[in-house]
Write an enzyme that holds these catalytic residues in place. Structure first.
Site, PDB file in Angstrom:
ATOM      1  N   ASP A   1     -13.558 -11.065 -13.243  1.00 14.64           N
ATOM      2  CA  ASP A   1     -14.441  -9.908 -13.124  1.00 14.64           C
ATOM      3  C   ASP A   1     -15.787 -10.331 -13.710  1.00 14.64           C
ATOM      4  O   ASP A   1     -15.898 -10.603 -14.905  1.00 14.64           O
ATOM      5  CB  ASP A   1     -13.861  -8.720 -13.913  1.00 14.64           C
TER       6      ASP A   1
ATOM      7  N   LYS B   1     -25.625  -4.214 -13.193  1.00 11.50           N
ATOM      8  CA  LYS B   1     -26.358  -4.457 -14.454  1.00 11.50           C
ATOM      9  C   LYS B   1     -27.468  -5.475 -14.262  1.00 11.50           C
ATOM     10  O   LYS B   1     -28.594  -5.244 -14.699  1.00 11.50           O
ATOM     11  CB  LYS B   1     -25.424  -4.964 -15.552  1.00 11.50           C
TER      12      LYS B   1
ATOM     13  N   TRP C   1     -12.318  -3.196 -20.308  1.00 11.57           N
ATOM     14  CA  TRP C   1     -13.031  -2.092 -19.660  1.00 11.57           C
ATOM     15  C   TRP C   1     -11.971  -1.104 -19.184  1.00 11.57           C
ATOM     16  O   TRP C   1     -10.990  -1.503 -18.570  1.00 11.57           O
ATOM     17  CB  TRP C   1     -13.830  -2.649 -18.477  1.00 11.57           C
TER      18      TRP C   1
HETATM   19  C1  LIG Z   1     -16.130  -5.365 -17.071  1.00  8.89           C
HETATM   20  C2  LIG Z   1     -16.667  -4.507 -15.989  1.00  8.89           C
HETATM   21  N1  LIG Z   1     -16.218  -4.685 -14.746  1.00  8.89           N
HETATM   22  C3  LIG Z   1     -16.671  -3.952 -13.722  1.00  8.89           C
HETATM   23  C4  LIG Z   1     -17.617  -2.969 -13.915  1.00  8.89           C
HETATM   24  C5  LIG Z   1     -18.016  -2.149 -12.727  1.00  8.89           C
HETATM   25  O1  LIG Z   1     -19.280  -2.217 -12.338  1.00  8.89           O
HETATM   26  P1  LIG Z   1     -19.839  -1.369 -11.121  1.00  8.89           P
HETATM   27  O2  LIG Z   1     -20.638  -0.268 -11.714  1.00  8.89           O
HETATM   28  O3  LIG Z   1     -20.643  -2.341 -10.352  1.00  8.89           O
HETATM   29  O4  LIG Z   1     -18.684  -0.845 -10.328  1.00  8.89           O
HETATM   30  C6  LIG Z   1     -18.113  -2.732 -15.195  1.00  8.89           C
HETATM   31  C7  LIG Z   1     -19.090  -1.675 -15.437  1.00  8.89           C
HETATM   32  O5  LIG Z   1     -19.290  -1.182 -16.500  1.00  8.89           O
HETATM   33  C8  LIG Z   1     -17.637  -3.528 -16.257  1.00  8.89           C
HETATM   34  O6  LIG Z   1     -18.070  -3.360 -17.503  1.00  8.89           O
END
Ligand SMILES: Cc1ncc(COP(=O)(O)O)c(C=O)c1O
Length: 410
Positions: free
Chosen positions: A220, A256, A138
């Site tokens: 994560d 999500k 990401w």
């Molecule tokens: C792998 C990963 N970590 C963290 C996040 C962050 O999510 P948030 O929107 O809750 O900050 C995302 C969001 O796309 C993600 O894909």
């Protein structure tokens, strides 16, 4: 002369820019496969029915108000979040060595965790401790750790583009050759962007090497429930590491799996060696949060806490998550079947082998450009598509367009 005259222009964030380009595209037939959020078969965002229900309960509860939350967040949210990832009967919870920080989304949890590690891990203010993120990952991982002050951010091998699967040998080799005490960011499940996770057997081997080599685990967990449709299964890796005795962090996002993207609901679960370590650690977390956002917002945390602590609502939520996970599975099966029926060159099994919201199609940057320019189908330059962008109405058009891209552009 402005005092800001020397501010350099920086590039827009790719995923947001893509959506902007999509919105500005006047062409009548267009598809957005770039967005990182769930969409219904009508292509619309989805407020989970359980969330709607709980929001009504909150509105009518006269005991609630808008006073500040504690710096570390809503206590029942923090404990319920840790329980959902570590398991109700986690020995670490029973031993009073699990704590949590309510954060602004999964990003906030990564940020607070990174800030803490930079200050206190492997020596004080040791900005040189290597931080390893998967290749690819990401796109925000590197930036979050860099902005916390870490200067040595590296990648570990993860994706084998020829096999279109996990480069497990390369991954293990990086774990063996990195400096001791390095920090590793591991995707708990539904790896973004590849959709490929290690098997349970592979996780066991990863954990063994990480323990022996004294590496720090920072999970994560942004897609619990999305990978398999089953919350327990999706938390297996995290729980395994806890059972091995690791001291570790786990950033959780409820963006999500609760569809609470803009409410910024996240949690940083901390597993410490003992209750005394935990107490000191949380006191420092409190100082970091105090100077970052001071205290977190309540709405999303209340929704999650109320849902997770009611047997009835919890079961409704699990059904809602399953609805989303099942739609993704259906789109995977249909896209693969349609490409195979069209005789599109290549092997498309990876579409159904990958899990979670995304598929790493294997389309190259030129083919991606062709799809955007010629077909008005928007996807990330890496070839990553959000399976939820597909619907029963646009899937034929997308399959035919991918077929054209693969046969016309090399
Ligand atoms: C792998 C990963 N970590 C963290 C996040 C962050 O999510 P948030 O929107 O809750 O900050 C995302 C969001 O796309 C993600 O894909």
């Amino acid at each position: 002369m402005s005092v800001f005259a020397d501010v350099p222009q920086t590039a827009p964030v790719a995923v947001f820019k893509l959506t902007q380009d999509f919105n500005n595209d006047p062409f009548p037939i267009k598809v957005n496969l770039g967005v990182g959020a769930y969409r219904t078969d009508e292509g619309q965002p989805w407020v989970l029915p359980v969330v709607k229900k709980v929001e009504k309960v909150i509105v009518h509860d006269d005991r609630l108000n808008h006073e500040y939350l504690p710096i570390l967040g809503l206590p029942e949210f923090r404990s319920a979040s840790s329980r959902i990832v570590l398991g109700e009967s986690s020995p670490a919870i029973k031993e009073n060595r699990v704590g949590a920080v309510q954060c602004l989304g999964g990003t906030g949890a990564l940020k607070i965790g990174a800030e803490f590690l930079r200050r206190f891990y492997n020596g004080n203010n040791n900005t040189r401790t290597p931080v390893y993120v998967s290749a690819p990952t990401w796109e925000n991982h590197n930036a979050v750790f860099a902005s916390a002050g870490f200067v040595d951010i590296r990648s570990y091998k993860y994706w084998d583009s020829v096999k279109r699967g996990l480069d497990f040998v390369g991954f293990l080799a990086d774990l063996e050759s990195c400096p001791e005490h390095s920090i590793f960011v591991l995707h708990a499940c539904a790896h973004n962007p590849t959709g490929i996770d290690p098997t349970q057997d592979q996780w066991k081997q990863i954990a063994k090497v990480m323990m022996r080599r004294k590496l720090f685990v920072f999970f994560d967990s942004a897609y619990q429930g999305f990978a398999s449709g089953n919350l327990e299964k999706d938390a297996w890796a995290v729980r395994h590491f806890v059972s091995m005795g690791f001291e570790m962090f786990c950033a959780q996002s409820f963006s999500k799996n609760f569809g609470l993207y803009n409410e910024r609901v996240g949690n940083l679960t901390v597993v410490a060696r003992d209750a005394d370590n935990l107490k000191r650690l949380l006191s420092q977390m409190e100082m970091i949060v105090r100077t970052t956002w001071s205290n977190p917002p309540s709405q999303g945390a209340r929704v999650v806490a109320i849902t997770l602590t009611s047997t009835q609502l919890f079961s409704e939520w699990k059904n809602n998550v399953k609805t989303m996970a099942d739609r993704v599975l259906l789109m995977r099966a249909q896209l693969k079947a349609k490409l195979q029926a069209l005789g599109t060159p290549g092997i498309w099994d990876h579409i159904t082998e990958q899990i979670g919201m995304f598929s790493f199609t294997g389309l190259n940057p030129k083919q991606v450009e062709y799809l955007i320019k010629e077909k008005h189908i928007y996807l990330m330059a890496s070839g990553r598509i959000n399976m939820c962008g597909l619907t029963t109405k646009n899937i034929d058009y997308v399959a035919q367009s991918i077929h054209d891209a693969v046969t016309k552009v090399h």
